[in-house]
Design an enzyme around this catalytic site. Structure first.
Site, PDB file in Angstrom:
ATOM      1  N   ASP A  10      46.019  29.648  82.395  1.00 23.15           N
ATOM      2  CA  ASP A  10      45.199  28.386  82.882  1.00 23.15           C
ATOM      3  C   ASP A  10      44.462  27.719  81.786  1.00 23.15           C
ATOM      4  O   ASP A  10      44.579  28.422  80.443  1.00 23.15           O
ATOM      5  CB  ASP A  10      44.024  28.984  83.724  1.00 23.15           C
ATOM      6  CG  ASP A  10      42.894  27.833  84.253  1.00 23.15           C
ATOM      7  OD1 ASP A  10      43.524  26.752  84.748  1.00 23.15           O
ATOM      8  OD2 ASP A  10      41.851  28.235  84.160  1.00 23.15           O
ATOM      9  N   SER A  11      43.787  26.885  81.897  1.00 22.04           N
ATOM     10  CA  SER A  11      43.066  26.402  80.651  1.00 22.04           C
ATOM     11  C   SER A  11      41.859  26.877  80.344  1.00 22.04           C
ATOM     12  O   SER A  11      41.375  26.826  79.147  1.00 22.04           O
ATOM     13  CB  SER A  11      42.452  24.962  81.125  1.00 22.04           C
ATOM     14  OG  SER A  11      41.654  24.951  82.398  1.00 22.04           O
ATOM     15  N   CYS A  73      46.804  26.995  87.091  1.00 20.49           N
ATOM     16  CA  CYS A  73      45.920  25.613  86.770  1.00 20.49           C
ATOM     17  C   CYS A  73      46.606  24.669  87.586  1.00 20.49           C
ATOM     18  O   CYS A  73      47.792  24.394  87.684  1.00 20.49           O
ATOM     19  CB  CYS A  73      46.070  25.678  85.300  1.00 20.49           C
ATOM     20  SG  CYS A  73      45.463  24.069  84.941  1.00 20.49           S
ATOM     21  N   GLU A 152      32.896  27.657  84.050  1.00 19.99           N
ATOM     22  CA  GLU A 152      33.026  28.188  82.835  1.00 19.99           C
ATOM     23  C   GLU A 152      31.522  28.789  82.231  1.00 19.99           C
ATOM     24  O   GLU A 152      31.557  29.768  81.579  1.00 19.99           O
ATOM     25  CB  GLU A 152      33.457  27.045  81.682  1.00 19.99           C
ATOM     26  CG  GLU A 152      34.864  26.828  82.124  1.00 19.99           C
ATOM     27  CD  GLU A 152      36.053  27.465  81.367  1.00 19.99           C
ATOM     28  OE1 GLU A 152      35.907  28.302  80.209  1.00 19.99           O
ATOM     29  OE2 GLU A 152      36.876  27.783  81.931  1.00 19.99           O
ATOM     30  N   CYS A 184      41.731  23.378  92.514  1.00 15.44           N
ATOM     31  CA  CYS A 184      41.605  23.797  91.045  1.00 15.44           C
ATOM     32  C   CYS A 184      41.175  25.348  91.199  1.00 15.44           C
ATOM     33  O   CYS A 184      40.320  25.742  91.964  1.00 15.44           O
ATOM     34  CB  CYS A 184      40.481  22.815  90.521  1.00 15.44           C
ATOM     35  SG  CYS A 184      39.981  23.490  88.874  1.00 15.44           S
ATOM     36  N   HIS A 186      39.557  27.013  89.128  1.00 16.49           N
ATOM     37  CA  HIS A 186      38.124  27.410  88.780  1.00 16.49           C
ATOM     38  C   HIS A 186      37.207  27.432  90.181  1.00 16.49           C
ATOM     39  O   HIS A 186      36.180  27.973  89.848  1.00 16.49           O
ATOM     40  CB  HIS A 186      37.390  26.298  87.954  1.00 16.49           C
ATOM     41  CG  HIS A 186      37.684  26.384  86.488  1.00 16.49           C
ATOM     42  ND1 HIS A 186      38.972  26.341  85.568  1.00 16.49           N
ATOM     43  CD2 HIS A 186      36.906  26.634  85.335  1.00 16.49           C
ATOM     44  CE1 HIS A 186      39.078  26.540  84.626  1.00 16.49           C
ATOM     45  NE2 HIS A 186      38.000  26.953  84.239  1.00 16.49           N
TER      46      HIS A 186
HETATM   47  N1  DGL Z   1      41.553  25.467  86.349  1.00 19.54           N
HETATM   48  C1  DGL Z   1      42.142  24.427  86.274  1.00 19.54           C
HETATM   49  C2  DGL Z   1      42.660  23.750  87.485  1.00 19.54           C
HETATM   50  O1  DGL Z   1      43.159  24.265  88.223  1.00 19.54           O
HETATM   51  C3  DGL Z   1      41.692  23.647  85.053  1.00 19.54           C
HETATM   52  C4  DGL Z   1      40.417  22.688  85.108  1.00 19.54           C
HETATM   53  C5  DGL Z   1      40.412  22.013  83.724  1.00 19.54           C
HETATM   54  O2  DGL Z   1      40.576  22.640  82.784  1.00 19.54           O
HETATM   55  O3  DGL Z   1      39.799  21.074  83.920  1.00 19.54           O
HETATM   56  O4  DGL Z   1      42.804  22.425  87.634  1.00 19.54           O
END
Ligand code: DGL
Length: 266
Positions: A10-11, A73, A152, A184, A186
């Site tokens: 993931d990011s 991600c 985050e 997403c 997150h």
């Molecule tokens: N967790 C990520 C996603 O599912 C990325 C969020 C990001 O880096 O902007 O899109």
């Protein structure tokens, strides 16, 4: 039978929501996780950059001899999955279609909300997949870019997060959605807050859907580790480890020390 680890990336910390579901669903498997903490967020970046970063991470995970890579991600899944799948000789599991499949089973009124990063919503992939999966579906998508820094930061339930969520989600509630895809990875970190706001709307957590899909994929391809249970998991990041370790504790309820790697070398 295949004892090699599962690669997950993931990011940043978002993919830990997927890693957590994978570890629960597949207790025999080892996980190698990469979080691109130096370059998060991906959601505001172009397809070219998201794909470039994803390629480097895939090369890094291949150096760890993984048997499958989970693109944990939504942004990389919706923008780069097809390119990665063409370029690399390794199976990938992405997070968009498992969430769509679950949504198709859950919605009653066929009015569906999708939230994700700007790049995910811009890709239009969820709309295409949902229209194919649910005949006559009405789809309302909303980019929620502020959710990523809040997650985050570990601000999972405070007043700022609640107000932000209220502002983002009211527009979808006004459309009378009966289900909401968290597009997403997150966002499940903010699940309690989102649930309080959407009330009886069914939430589709793509992290859970993806872990189920991975389990099925491993079984169907005889890639499960049927030998002795996983010894350990490994976590790698491209920058600061402190915040990552803190969220890792929160998401996995386990202590892990992430290792910093220079991802530009891959
Ligand atoms: N967790 C990520 C996603 O599912 C990325 C969020 C990001 O880096 O902007 O899109």
């Amino acid at each position: 039978m295949d004892a090699r680890p599962i690669g997950i990336f993931d990011s940043g910390v978002g993919g830990l929501t997927v890693a957590s579901e994978v570890i629960k669903a597949l207790p025999n498997e080892s996980v190698v996780y990469f979080g691109d903490t130096a370059r998060v967020p991906y959601g505001s970046k172009s397809v070219e950059i998201i794909t470039k970063f994803s390629r480097q991470i895939v090369r890094f995970l291949l150096s760890k001899d993984v048997k499958v890579i989970v693109i944990a991600c939504g942004t990389a899944s919706s923008n780069s999955y097809t390119i990665l799948a063409q370029e690399f000789d390794i199976p990938f599991i992405e997070i968009t279609s498992p969430g769509v499949d679950d949504c198709a089973h859950v919605t009653r009124n066929k009015i569906v909300g999708v939230i994700g990063t700007e790049a995910t919503i811009r890709s239009g992939l969820y709309e295409t997949l949902l229209k194919n999966a649910i005949e006559g579906a009405q789809i309302y998508s909303k980019a929620c870019p502020l959710f990523v820094p809040l997650a985050e930061e570990g601000w999972t339930q405070n007043t700022v997060t609640r107000l932000t969520a209220e502002i983002y989600l009211q527009e979808l509630l006004d459309k009378e959605i009966d289900s909401l895809i968290l597009g997403c990875t997150h966002y499940p970190l903010l699940l309690n807050c989102i649930r309080d706001i959407v009330g009886s709307v069914r939430i589709i957590n793509a992290a859970e859907s993806t872990a189920r899909k991975l389990k099925q994929f491993l079984r169907e391809n005889a890639l499960e580790n049927t030998g002795s249970p996983a010894k350990s998991h490994a976590f790698y990041v491209s920058d600061n480890t402190n915040k990552f370790n803190r969220i890792c504790r929160l998401a996995l309820r386990q202590e892990h020390e992430a290792i910093k790697v220079d991802i530009e070398k891959y």
